[in-house]
Scaffold this active site. Structure first.
Site, PDB file in Angstrom:
ATOM      1  N   TRP A  50       0.834  -1.210   0.000  1.00 34.85           N
ATOM      2  CA  TRP A  50       0.000   0.000   0.000  1.00 34.85           C
ATOM      3  C   TRP A  50       0.864   1.254   0.000  1.00 34.85           C
ATOM      4  O   TRP A  50       0.378   2.353  -0.252  1.00 34.85           O
ATOM      5  CB  TRP A  50      -0.983  -0.010   1.184  1.00 34.85           C
ATOM      6  CG  TRP A  50      -0.381   0.174   2.551  1.00 34.85           C
ATOM      7  CD1 TRP A  50       0.441  -0.683   3.204  1.00 34.85           C
ATOM      8  CD2 TRP A  50      -0.581   1.276   3.444  1.00 34.85           C
ATOM      9  NE1 TRP A  50       0.778  -0.188   4.443  1.00 34.85           N
ATOM     10  CE2 TRP A  50       0.160   1.010   4.624  1.00 34.85           C
ATOM     11  CE3 TRP A  50      -1.320   2.454   3.381  1.00 34.85           C
ATOM     12  CZ2 TRP A  50       0.199   1.880   5.718  1.00 34.85           C
ATOM     13  CZ3 TRP A  50      -1.289   3.318   4.483  1.00 34.85           C
ATOM     14  CH2 TRP A  50      -0.539   3.039   5.621  1.00 34.85           C
ATOM     15  N   ASP A  51       2.158   1.089   0.257  1.00 30.93           N
ATOM     16  CA  ASP A  51       3.090   2.222   0.231  1.00 30.93           C
ATOM     17  C   ASP A  51       3.031   2.968  -1.103  1.00 30.93           C
ATOM     18  O   ASP A  51       3.182   4.196  -1.155  1.00 30.93           O
ATOM     19  CB  ASP A  51       4.537   1.746   0.414  1.00 30.93           C
ATOM     20  CG  ASP A  51       4.730   0.848   1.625  1.00 30.93           C
ATOM     21  OD1 ASP A  51       3.736   0.308   2.141  1.00 30.93           O
ATOM     22  OD2 ASP A  51       5.877   0.681   2.047  1.00 30.93           O
ATOM     23  N   GLU A  69       1.229  -1.560  13.599  1.00 30.45           N
ATOM     24  CA  GLU A  69       1.305  -3.032  13.625  1.00 30.45           C
ATOM     25  C   GLU A  69       1.687  -3.561  15.009  1.00 30.45           C
ATOM     26  O   GLU A  69       1.822  -4.776  15.181  1.00 30.45           O
ATOM     27  CB  GLU A  69       2.281  -3.513  12.558  1.00 30.45           C
ATOM     28  CG  GLU A  69       1.745  -3.279  11.155  1.00 30.45           C
ATOM     29  CD  GLU A  69       2.765  -3.553  10.057  1.00 30.45           C
ATOM     30  OE1 GLU A  69       2.342  -3.759   8.915  1.00 30.45           O
ATOM     31  OE2 GLU A  69       3.973  -3.533  10.346  1.00 30.45           O
ATOM     32  N   LYS A  86       3.821   2.010  16.496  1.00 34.09           N
ATOM     33  CA  LYS A  86       4.937   1.810  15.564  1.00 34.09           C
ATOM     34  C   LYS A  86       5.059   2.978  14.583  1.00 34.09           C
ATOM     35  O   LYS A  86       6.146   3.403  14.222  1.00 34.09           O
ATOM     36  CB  LYS A  86       4.703   0.504  14.796  1.00 34.09           C
ATOM     37  CG  LYS A  86       5.849   0.115  13.871  1.00 34.09           C
ATOM     38  CD  LYS A  86       5.509  -1.157  13.119  1.00 34.09           C
ATOM     39  CE  LYS A  86       6.653  -1.593  12.212  1.00 34.09           C
ATOM     40  NZ  LYS A  86       6.275  -2.716  11.345  1.00 34.09           N
ATOM     41  N   GLN A  87       3.911   3.471  14.104  1.00 32.52           N
ATOM     42  CA  GLN A  87       3.903   4.533  13.091  1.00 32.52           C
ATOM     43  C   GLN A  87       2.564   5.267  13.184  1.00 32.52           C
ATOM     44  O   GLN A  87       1.671   4.827  13.883  1.00 32.52           O
ATOM     45  CB  GLN A  87       4.064   3.931  11.699  1.00 32.52           C
ATOM     46  CG  GLN A  87       2.868   3.114  11.239  1.00 32.52           C
ATOM     47  CD  GLN A  87       3.149   2.299   9.991  1.00 32.52           C
ATOM     48  OE1 GLN A  87       3.789   1.265  10.068  1.00 32.52           O
ATOM     49  NE2 GLN A  87       2.675   2.753   8.860  1.00 32.52           N
TER      50      GLN A  87
END
Length: 768
Positions: free
Chosen positions: A359-360, A490, A602-603
Site C-alpha cells: 500500500w506504500d 502493527e 509503531k507509526q
C-alpha cells in the site's frame, strides 16, 4: 543514530576506510538500479567475509511455498519472492597466483567507495597488501545504463605497486544462486544452457513455477595502459557457471584493466527462444559505443532526471545528502517506463518483504512520481491496480466475501495476496482504503477526472462493497463496527474499531457514492457500462449509505481525542521519553506479547488519518491528536517520521519537523533502526520528498489550484523544488522571509500563497 560513517556530501555517498562489519550495510547503501534491473554493491572480486549477494530483475519473481507454524484457512499458499538473479558482476583477480580477497589481505589502505548520484555511477578504490606481500592499487567503476537498461558496465583497473607480476582476471557469470530468504531452501532457477562463444558467454535459465526465461551474458576486454590488448582467454565451463581467464604480465606501476559488459535480457521483453541473439545485439551496441560514450549517456540521462526531481537545500549538507539519496534510489527503482512494474519496498537493494507492491505505492509514492515526472506515470500506477481488480475480488472471495467485493493484497506481484502473517494478511485491511485515496489524490492533482468513469469507479465499487460486508451492526451501540483488525500501527493486532480503519472505510463509501452520482450525470455511457458490469442495485446503494451514516468511531471525552481503537485507554499510558534507550528499538528488545500490551505505536495511525483527510479537521483538532499520540510513537516503521514531519510543520513546530525530516531522509544512511544491511527502505523515501514539499513547502491542491504555505527550518538558508502541475512546471524557492516562484510553460498559472491568490507568468519571477 546507529552509524555515522557516511561522509557528508551534497551529491555523493562516500565511505572511507575498510571495515568488514560495515560491508553488508554498504552493500545496501551503494546499490545500483536502472528501473529494469539492479544489484547490491557486492564486490566484483572474491570476498570470503560476511556478505549478502544480491542481483535482481524487475518483474521476475517466484511463488515460494508459504511457511507457517500452523495453517489457517484462507492463508495464501505462496509468498511471492523478489528473486536473487544470476550474478553477472563477478571478476576474480589473482596476482602471481594469489587471490585478491579483501577479507584476507594483510593490509587494506586508502579504501574508498563513492556512489555519484549526480551521474549514476559507483567507484570503489583501495590499495592492498596480499598474503604474498605484493601491493596492488585497484579502482573499479560500475554503472547500470539508464538508456540501455539491459546493459551494465564494469571497468576494473589494477596496478601492482612493488614488483612486476602476472595479473589474471577471471570474469564470470553464475546462475547457481539462491535467495537468502528462501522458505524451504529451494532453488528458484533452473539453468537451461551454458554457452561459450570465444569472448562472449551466455547462460539461459528459467524460474521454476513462473517460467520466466532470462539470458545472463557477458563480454570482456583487456587493456594495458589504456590500450586494448588482443588477448585470447582460457575458458572454464561448469554446470551453472562460465568464466574466462585473461592473463597479462604487468610491469611495476603499469595499469592493467578489464572492462566487462554484461547484464540480462528476459522473456518479459523478448521471445524466450531468441534471448541469446537479443543479448548479442545489446553487447554489440554497448561495445561499439564504448565506456566513455556510455558514461556520457548516463550523465545526460541522470541530468534529465535531476532537472525535474532535484530538491536543493542550502546550508545543510546532511539534509541535502539525505533527500538526494532518497530521490536517487526512487529513480533507480522505478522510472515509470513500464506499466507492468511497481515500486518494491526494498527496490533492488535486498529481498526482505518479498513482493513488488505494498500500500506504500498508493499512500506515499504516487505523489512523488506525479509531481516529478508526469501524470501518465501516476496513471500507470493506478492502472496497475485496476488491472489487478479481478484478483482482488478473488482474494476477497477466498475469505468469504461475495458479490464482487474486493480486498487488495498486502503484498503482491500479480494481484494475488502473497503475504502470510495472519495479523497482516487478514487484518490489515485499511490497505484497501489507500487504493481509493490514490485515485482521489490523482484526480485532484491532475484534473484528469476521466480516469474515474473509465477505470477508477469499478475499483471504488468493489472496495465499498468490501467495507459494507466487513462492517457488523452492533445492536448495543446501534452503530456499524469493524472488528478484528490491525491498523497502520502493527504493534496492535486483532483490535476492534481501529479509528483509522473505520474512518477510511466510511470515506471510501462516501467517495464512491459521490462519484457514482457525478458519473451518472456527466458520463452516461460509462455509467451504464459500469452498472451493467458490476450489477450494482438501488438496495446496495442504500445499504452502503446506511453503513456510512452509522459508522462507529471510538472517542475519549477525557482527552477529547479519537481513540486508536476500543479500550486503548485500558493500557498503561507511559510516553516514549520515559523508555530507557537500552530498550529501543522495542521490536528488537521486547517480546511480541509485551509490545502488544504496551501503549507504544509503531507509526502514524490516527495521525495517518489526519494526514490523508487533513481538510476534515481543524488545526486545533490536529494539535490535540498530535500532542496525545506522537509522544507514544516509537517510529519503528520507515513510514512514520515523514507523516509526523509534515504535521509538525503544519503546527509550526519547526524544530520537531526538522528532526523528523532528518530521521526520514537519513533513515538508511544513519541506520536508525539498525537493519540497513537487509536493504534500503525505498517506498518510504517518497515520504521524505513529501516532508519537504508538503511539510516545509506546505503544498496542497485547493479547488484545482496549487497552494503553498512555505516554512523553512532555521538550519537552512534556502531550499527549492519543482512541481509538474498539469503539464506546467513551477519552480519554488524558499528562503527566510521570502518565497519566489518561476514558471516554465506558455500559460499563466494562478496559485495560492499563504491564502492569497497570485498569478505567475511564464519566465517571470514572482517573489512573495
Amino acid at each position: 543514530m546507529n552509524q555515522d560513517y557516511i561522509k557528508p556530501n551534497n551529491w555523493s555517498i562516500i565511505e572511507e576506510g575498510f571495515e568488514p562489519e560495515r560491508v553488508k550495510s554498504s552493500e545496501s547503501l551503494f546499490s545500483l538500479g536502472n528501473g529494469a534491473m539492479g544489484q547490491r554493491a557486492n564486490f566484483e572480486e572474491y570476498y570470503s567475509g560476511p556478505t549478502f549477494q544480491g542481483s535482481y530483475i524487475a518483474g521476475i519473481y517466484y511463488p515460494d511455498k508459504t511457511k507457517v507454524g500452523w495453517w489457517k484457512n484462507g492463508y495464501p499458499e505462496t509468498f511471492a519472492k523478489v528473486l536473487n538473479a544470476p550474478n553477472w558482476i563477478g571478476i576474480n583477480v589473482f596476482i602471481n597466483g594469489e587471490p585478491l580477497d579483501l577479507f584476507r589481505c594483510k593490509a587494506v589502505n586508502n579504501y574508498r567507495r563513492e556512489l555519484n548520484m549526480k551521474e549514476g555511477s559507483y567507484v570503489r578504490s583501495f590499495t592492498a597488501t596480499l598474503q604474498n606481500d605484493l601491493e596492488v592499487s585497484v579502482k573499479v567503476t560500475r554503472f547500470l545504463s539508464i538508456q540501455r537498461d539491459e546493459l551494465g558496465v564494469i571497468n576494473y583497473e589494477v596496478e601492482v605497486l612493488n614488483a612486476d607480476a602476472k595479473v589474471v582476471f577471471e570474469p564470470y557469470i553464475d546462475s547457481g544462486i539462491t535467495n537468502e530468504d528462501a522458505n524451504w531452501e529451494e532453488k528458484f532457477w533452473e539453468t537451461l544452457q551454458v554457452q561459450d562463444e570465444g569472448r562472449q558467454a551466455f547462460i539461459t535459465s528459467k524460474t521454476l513455477k513462473t517460467e520466466y526465461h532470462a539470458c545472463t551474458y557477458m563480454e570482456s576486454r583487456l587493456l594495458e595502459n589504456g590500450r586494448i590488448v588482443d588477448a585470447q582467454p582460457e575458458t572454464s565451463t561448469k554446470e551453472e557457471l562460465i568464466s574466462y581467464l585473461y592473463s597479462i604480465q604487468a610491469k611495476k606501476g603499469e595499469k592493467v584493466t578489464l572492462q566487462k559488459f554484461a547484464g540480462y535480457v528476459t522473456s518479459l521483453n523478448h521471445d524466450k527462444d531468441h534471448l541469446i541473439p537479443a543479448a548479442k545485439a545489446v553487447l554489440q551496441d554497448g561495445l561499439e559505443a564504448g565506456i566513455e560514450t556510455l558514461l556520457q549517456e548516463q550523465n545526460e540521462a541522470w541530468a534529465k532526471i535531476w532537472e525535474m526531481a532535484d530538491i536543493s537545500i542550502e546550508g545543510d549538507v546532511k539534509a541535502q545528502q539525505g533527500i538526494r539519496f532518497n530521490i536517487f534510489q526512487l529513480n533507480q527503482t522505478y522510472l515509470g517506463k513500464d506499466a507492468r512494474l511497481n515500486i518494491g519496498p526494498k527496490g533492488f537493494t535486498g529481498e526482505k518483504y518479498g513482493g513488488s507492491t505494498y500500500w506504500d505505492t498508493e499512500a506515499y509514492c504516487i505523489p512523488f512520481y506525479m509531481a516529478t515526472k508526469d501524470q501518465n506515470v501516476a496513471r500507470n500506477l493506478l492502472t496497475y491496480r485496476y488491472n489487478h481488480l479481478d484478483k482482488a475480488i478473488e482474494n476477497a472471495e477466498k475469505l468469504g466475501f461475495k458479490n464482487g467485493a474486493a480486498l487488495y493484497p498486502m503484498v503482491t506481484m500479480n494481484g494475488e495476496e502473497s503475504h502470510n502473517e495472519w495479523e497482516i494478511t487478514f487484518e490489515e485491511i485499511h490497505r484497501n482504503g489507500a487504493m481509493v485515496v490514490a485515485i482521489s489524490r490523482y484526480v485532484n492533482f491532475t484534473g484528469d477526472y476521466e480516469y474515474i468513469p473509465k477505470k477508477g469507479l469499478e475499483v471504488m465499487i468493489a472496495i465499498a462493497r468490501f467495507w459494507q460486508q466487513r462492517a457488523t451492526f452492533s445492536t448495543q451501540k446501534e452503530k456499524y463496527v469493524i472488528l478484528g483488525v490491525t491498523g497502520p500501527n502493527e504493534y496492535e493486532n486483532n483490535v476492534n474499531n481501529n479509528w483509522y480503519t473505520n474512518y477510511i472505510a466510511k470515506w471510501c463509501i462516501d467517495y464512491c457514492l459521490k462519484n457514482l452520482a457525478k458519473v451518472k450525470s456527466d458520463f452516461t455511457e460509462d455509467y451504464k457500462r459500469v452498472i451493467e458490469k458490476t450489477s450494482l442495485t438501488e438496495e446496495e446503494l442504500q445499504n452502503l449509505e446506511d453503513v456510512s451514516d452509522k459508522m462507529y468511531f471510538p472517542y475519549s471525552e477525557e482527552y477529547n481525542v479519537f481513540l486508536q481503537q476500543d479500550n486503548f485507554l485500558d493500557k498503561e499510558i507511559v510516553p516514549v521519553s520515559e523508555l530507557p534507550k537500552s530498550q529501543r528499538p522495542i521490536n528488537q528488545k521486547w517480546s511480541w506479547d509485551r509490545i502488544l500490551r504496551s501503549c507504544y505505536i509503531k507509526q502514524a495511525d490516527v495521525l495517518q488519518g489526519f494526514y490523508f483527510f487533513e481538510d476534515h479537521f481543524s488545526q486545533e483538532d490536529l494539535e490535540r491528536h498530535f500532542n496525545f499520540y506522537e509522544p507514544l510513537t516509537v517510529h519503528e516503521s520507515s513510514l512514520s517520521p515523514c507523516v509526523h514531519s509534515i504535521q509538525a510543520a503544519v503546527l509550526g513546530r519547526m524544530e520537531q519537523a526538522y528532526e523528523f525530516y532528518l530521521r526520514t531522509s537519513r533513515l538508511d544512511l544513519d541506520d536508525y533502526n539498525n537493519e540497513v544491511k537487509e536493504g534500503c527502505h525505498i517506498t518510504s523515501m517518497a515520504g521524505t520528498w513529501m516532508s519537504i514539499v508538503e511539510g516545509f513547502g506546505g503544498m496542497r491542491v485547493l479547488d484545482g489550484k496549487l497552494s503553498f504555505n512555505p516554512r523553512i527550518p532555521k538550519e537552512w538558508k534556502a531550499y527549492s523544488f519543482k512541481i509538474n502541475f498539469r503539464n506546467q512546471i513551477l519552480k519554488i524557492n524558499v528562503a527566510a522571509g521570502k518565497t519566489s516562484f518561476s514558471l516554465e510553460g506558455v500559460e499563466p498559472l494562478d496559485i495560492i500563497v499563504n491564502g492569497q491568490l497570485i498569478t505567475v507568468e511564464p519566465n517571470n519571477l514572482v517573489t512573495v
